[in-house]
Design an enzyme around this catalytic site. Structure first.
Site, PDB file in Angstrom:
ATOM      1  N   ASN A  13       0.879  -1.175   0.000  1.00  0.00           N
ATOM      2  CA  ASN A  13       0.000   0.000   0.000  1.00  0.00           C
ATOM      3  C   ASN A  13       0.911   1.218   0.000  1.00  0.00           C
ATOM      4  O   ASN A  13       1.486   1.568   1.026  1.00  0.00           O
ATOM      5  CB  ASN A  13      -0.884  -0.030   1.267  1.00  0.00           C
ATOM      6  CG  ASN A  13      -1.711   1.238   1.409  1.00  0.00           C
ATOM      7  OD1 ASN A  13      -1.835   2.018   0.468  1.00  0.00           O
ATOM      8  ND2 ASN A  13      -2.281   1.441   2.596  1.00  0.00           N
ATOM      9  N   TRP A  14       1.028   1.812  -1.177  1.00  0.00           N
ATOM     10  CA  TRP A  14       1.963   2.943  -1.291  1.00  0.00           C
ATOM     11  C   TRP A  14       1.409   4.227  -0.691  1.00  0.00           C
ATOM     12  O   TRP A  14       2.127   5.204  -0.538  1.00  0.00           O
ATOM     13  CB  TRP A  14       2.338   3.157  -2.771  1.00  0.00           C
ATOM     14  CG  TRP A  14       3.449   2.272  -3.225  1.00  0.00           C
ATOM     15  CD1 TRP A  14       3.997   1.218  -2.538  1.00  0.00           C
ATOM     16  CD2 TRP A  14       4.169   2.354  -4.464  1.00  0.00           C
ATOM     17  NE1 TRP A  14       5.002   0.641  -3.277  1.00  0.00           N
ATOM     18  CE2 TRP A  14       5.130   1.318  -4.460  1.00  0.00           C
ATOM     19  CE3 TRP A  14       4.089   3.182  -5.569  1.00  0.00           C
ATOM     20  CZ2 TRP A  14       6.012   1.105  -5.521  1.00  0.00           C
ATOM     21  CZ3 TRP A  14       4.961   2.974  -6.638  1.00  0.00           C
ATOM     22  CH2 TRP A  14       5.912   1.948  -6.609  1.00  0.00           C
ATOM     23  N   LYS A  15       0.125   4.243  -0.425  1.00  0.00           N
ATOM     24  CA  LYS A  15      -0.522   5.463   0.111  1.00  0.00           C
ATOM     25  C   LYS A  15      -0.241   6.649  -0.825  1.00  0.00           C
ATOM     26  O   LYS A  15      -0.173   6.454  -2.031  1.00  0.00           O
ATOM     27  CB  LYS A  15      -0.059   5.733   1.545  1.00  0.00           C
ATOM     28  CG  LYS A  15      -0.121   4.484   2.416  1.00  0.00           C
ATOM     29  CD  LYS A  15       0.043   4.772   3.867  1.00  0.00           C
ATOM     30  CE  LYS A  15       0.109   3.463   4.638  1.00  0.00           C
ATOM     31  NZ  LYS A  15       0.043   3.627   6.065  1.00  0.00           N
ATOM     32  N   HIS A  99      -9.566   1.129   4.721  1.00  0.00           N
ATOM     33  CA  HIS A  99      -8.299   1.348   5.429  1.00  0.00           C
ATOM     34  C   HIS A  99      -8.559   2.307   6.592  1.00  0.00           C
ATOM     35  O   HIS A  99      -9.351   3.237   6.472  1.00  0.00           O
ATOM     36  CB  HIS A  99      -7.250   1.922   4.472  1.00  0.00           C
ATOM     37  CG  HIS A  99      -5.873   1.896   5.055  1.00  0.00           C
ATOM     38  ND1 HIS A  99      -5.446   2.829   5.970  1.00  0.00           N
ATOM     39  CD2 HIS A  99      -4.844   1.026   4.878  1.00  0.00           C
ATOM     40  CE1 HIS A  99      -4.193   2.526   6.322  1.00  0.00           C
ATOM     41  NE2 HIS A  99      -3.811   1.440   5.676  1.00  0.00           N
ATOM     42  N   GLU A 101      -6.973   4.691   7.680  1.00  0.00           N
ATOM     43  CA  GLU A 101      -6.735   6.113   7.380  1.00  0.00           C
ATOM     44  C   GLU A 101      -7.949   6.728   6.678  1.00  0.00           C
ATOM     45  O   GLU A 101      -8.257   7.896   6.867  1.00  0.00           O
ATOM     46  CB  GLU A 101      -5.449   6.258   6.538  1.00  0.00           C
ATOM     47  CG  GLU A 101      -4.218   6.008   7.395  1.00  0.00           C
ATOM     48  CD  GLU A 101      -3.001   5.504   6.645  1.00  0.00           C
ATOM     49  OE1 GLU A 101      -2.958   5.598   5.404  1.00  0.00           O
ATOM     50  OE2 GLU A 101      -2.074   5.003   7.314  1.00  0.00           O
ATOM     51  N   GLU A 171      -5.737  -5.243  10.314  1.00  0.00           N
ATOM     52  CA  GLU A 171      -4.736  -4.207  10.543  1.00  0.00           C
ATOM     53  C   GLU A 171      -5.034  -3.474  11.851  1.00  0.00           C
ATOM     54  O   GLU A 171      -5.842  -2.526  11.859  1.00  0.00           O
ATOM     55  CB  GLU A 171      -4.762  -3.189   9.399  1.00  0.00           C
ATOM     56  CG  GLU A 171      -4.426  -3.759   8.039  1.00  0.00           C
ATOM     57  CD  GLU A 171      -3.753  -2.716   7.175  1.00  0.00           C
ATOM     58  OE1 GLU A 171      -2.629  -2.985   6.739  1.00  0.00           O
ATOM     59  OE2 GLU A 171      -4.320  -1.638   6.953  1.00  0.00           O
ATOM     60  N   SER A 217       3.034  -2.485  10.255  1.00  0.00           N
ATOM     61  CA  SER A 217       4.491  -2.519  10.451  1.00  0.00           C
ATOM     62  C   SER A 217       5.105  -3.883  10.151  1.00  0.00           C
ATOM     63  O   SER A 217       6.083  -4.293  10.785  1.00  0.00           O
ATOM     64  CB  SER A 217       4.866  -2.056  11.872  1.00  0.00           C
ATOM     65  OG  SER A 217       4.438  -0.729  12.074  1.00  0.00           O
ATOM     66  N   GLY A 238       2.637  -1.256   4.250  1.00  0.00           N
ATOM     67  CA  GLY A 238       2.783   0.150   3.901  1.00  0.00           C
ATOM     68  C   GLY A 238       4.235   0.511   3.687  1.00  0.00           C
ATOM     69  O   GLY A 238       4.796   0.319   2.606  1.00  0.00           O
ATOM     70  N   GLY A 239       4.868   1.016   4.740  1.00  0.00           N
ATOM     71  CA  GLY A 239       6.233   1.541   4.644  1.00  0.00           C
ATOM     72  C   GLY A 239       7.228   0.632   3.927  1.00  0.00           C
ATOM     73  O   GLY A 239       7.960   1.081   3.042  1.00  0.00           O
TER      74      GLY A 239
HETATM   75  C1  PEP Z   1      -0.925   0.043   5.947  1.00  0.00           C
HETATM   76  O1  PEP Z   1      -0.981   1.241   5.749  1.00  0.00           O
HETATM   77  O2  PEP Z   1      -1.809  -0.688   5.512  1.00  0.00           O
HETATM   78  C2  PEP Z   1       0.200  -0.475   6.718  1.00  0.00           C
HETATM   79  C3  PEP Z   1       0.138  -1.697   7.161  1.00  0.00           C
HETATM   80  O3  PEP Z   1       1.258   0.378   6.906  1.00  0.00           O
HETATM   81  P1  PEP Z   1       2.655  -0.003   7.610  1.00  0.00           P
HETATM   82  O4  PEP Z   1       3.123  -1.295   7.030  1.00  0.00           O
HETATM   83  O5  PEP Z   1       3.552   1.136   7.271  1.00  0.00           O
HETATM   84  O6  PEP Z   1       2.376  -0.114   9.076  1.00  0.00           O
END
Ligand code: PEP
Length: 257
Positions: A13-15, A99, A101, A171, A217, A238-239
């Site tokens: 998920n590049w956001k 999500h 966010e 999540e 994470s 994500g990251g």
């Molecule tokens: C996400 O945004 O779905 C996510 C899991 O981010 P991260 O891996 O950065 O926690």
């Protein structure tokens, strides 16, 4: 993971990061680090405007492109929205819905998440439906109750044949972008609970076949242990999905014999 019954999915998920022009070099580096044998479905979810570039660049190493959000409406006067048909038309195979966010910054509720999932299914796109508790809910022992409620609401009106095209992502909100990962035991416990909720609605077979991902994470170091859990069928990342070498390492962690 249990590859006998369901597919393993590693989805990034590049956001609102990266540019379309950065996709090609990213994919070249990813490809150079990918294992030869394919042990999972690979997906990169990107902003709608970048989906065509991701579709094109992903062909070579079989990375499917996904959106990060979709309108619940089919078409019409909804300025700024992107419809499921428009995503399908440019080649998106998956799309994230619900999500945390979106729920937090855009006030999306469970009814809207359900409407978006159904809009995607209608156009042949697989929804990645996100659910997860806040830290307060976890500390009040409300995790499973809340997550079960979210899962039931998100799947309302979706029949067993459509469920086969849904992916659920657990999540925990407190683990997203914080560097704080759920332990493998915590993640397994909730993913197993989600499967039990699905079993209660659809029966044993559909529940056994649905892929449930963990997100929060997940990174190159912790992926192997998380993915070793029997009810964790992949990751929503994500990251770490912004770094081709780390993303490739997570993909490699799906190769567990
Ligand atoms: C996400 O945004 O779905 C996510 C899991 O981010 P991260 O891996 O950065 O926690």
């Amino acid at each position: 993971m249990n590859r006998k019954y369901r597919k393993t999915v590693i989805a990034g998920n590049w956001k609102m990061n990266m540019l379309a022009s950065e996709i090609k070099p990213f994919m070249e580096e990813l490809k150079a680090n990918l294992p030869k044998a394919r042990t999972c479905e690979m997906v990169l979810c990107v902003p709608g405007v970048m989906v065509p570039a991701m579709v094109k660049a992903g062909k070579d190493c079989k990375v499917a492109a996904g959106g990060e959000d979709v309108s619940c409406f089919e078409k019409g006067a909804y300025t700024g929205e992107v419809s499921a048909s428009q995503l399908a038309d440019v080649g998106a195979k998956y799309c994230i819905v619900g999500h945390s966010e979106r729920r937090q910054y855009h006030g999306e509720d469970d009814m809207l998440v359900n409407a978006k999932a159904r809009a995607l299914l209608d156009k042949g796109i697989m929804p990645i439906i996100c659910v997860g508790e806040s830290l307060e809910q976890r500390e009040s022992n409300l995790t499973m109750e809340y997550v079960a409620y979210q899962v039931k609401a998100a799947l309302s009106g979706i029949d067993a044949s459509q469920l086969r095209r849904c992916v659920i992502a657990y999540e925990p909100i407190w683990a997203i972008g914080t560097g704080k990962t759920a332990t493998a035991e915590q993640a397994q416990e909730v993913c197993e609970g989600i499967r039990a909720v699905i079993r209660g609605i659809y029966g044993a077979r559909p529940a056994r076949a649905v892929s449930i991902l963990y997100g929060g994470s997940m990174n190159a170091k912790n992926a192997y242990e998380l993915l070793a859990q029997p009810d964790i069928d992949g990751g929503l990342i994500g990251g770490a999905s912004l770094k081709p070498v780390d993303f490739a390492t997570i993909i490699k962690a799906t190769d567990q014999g």
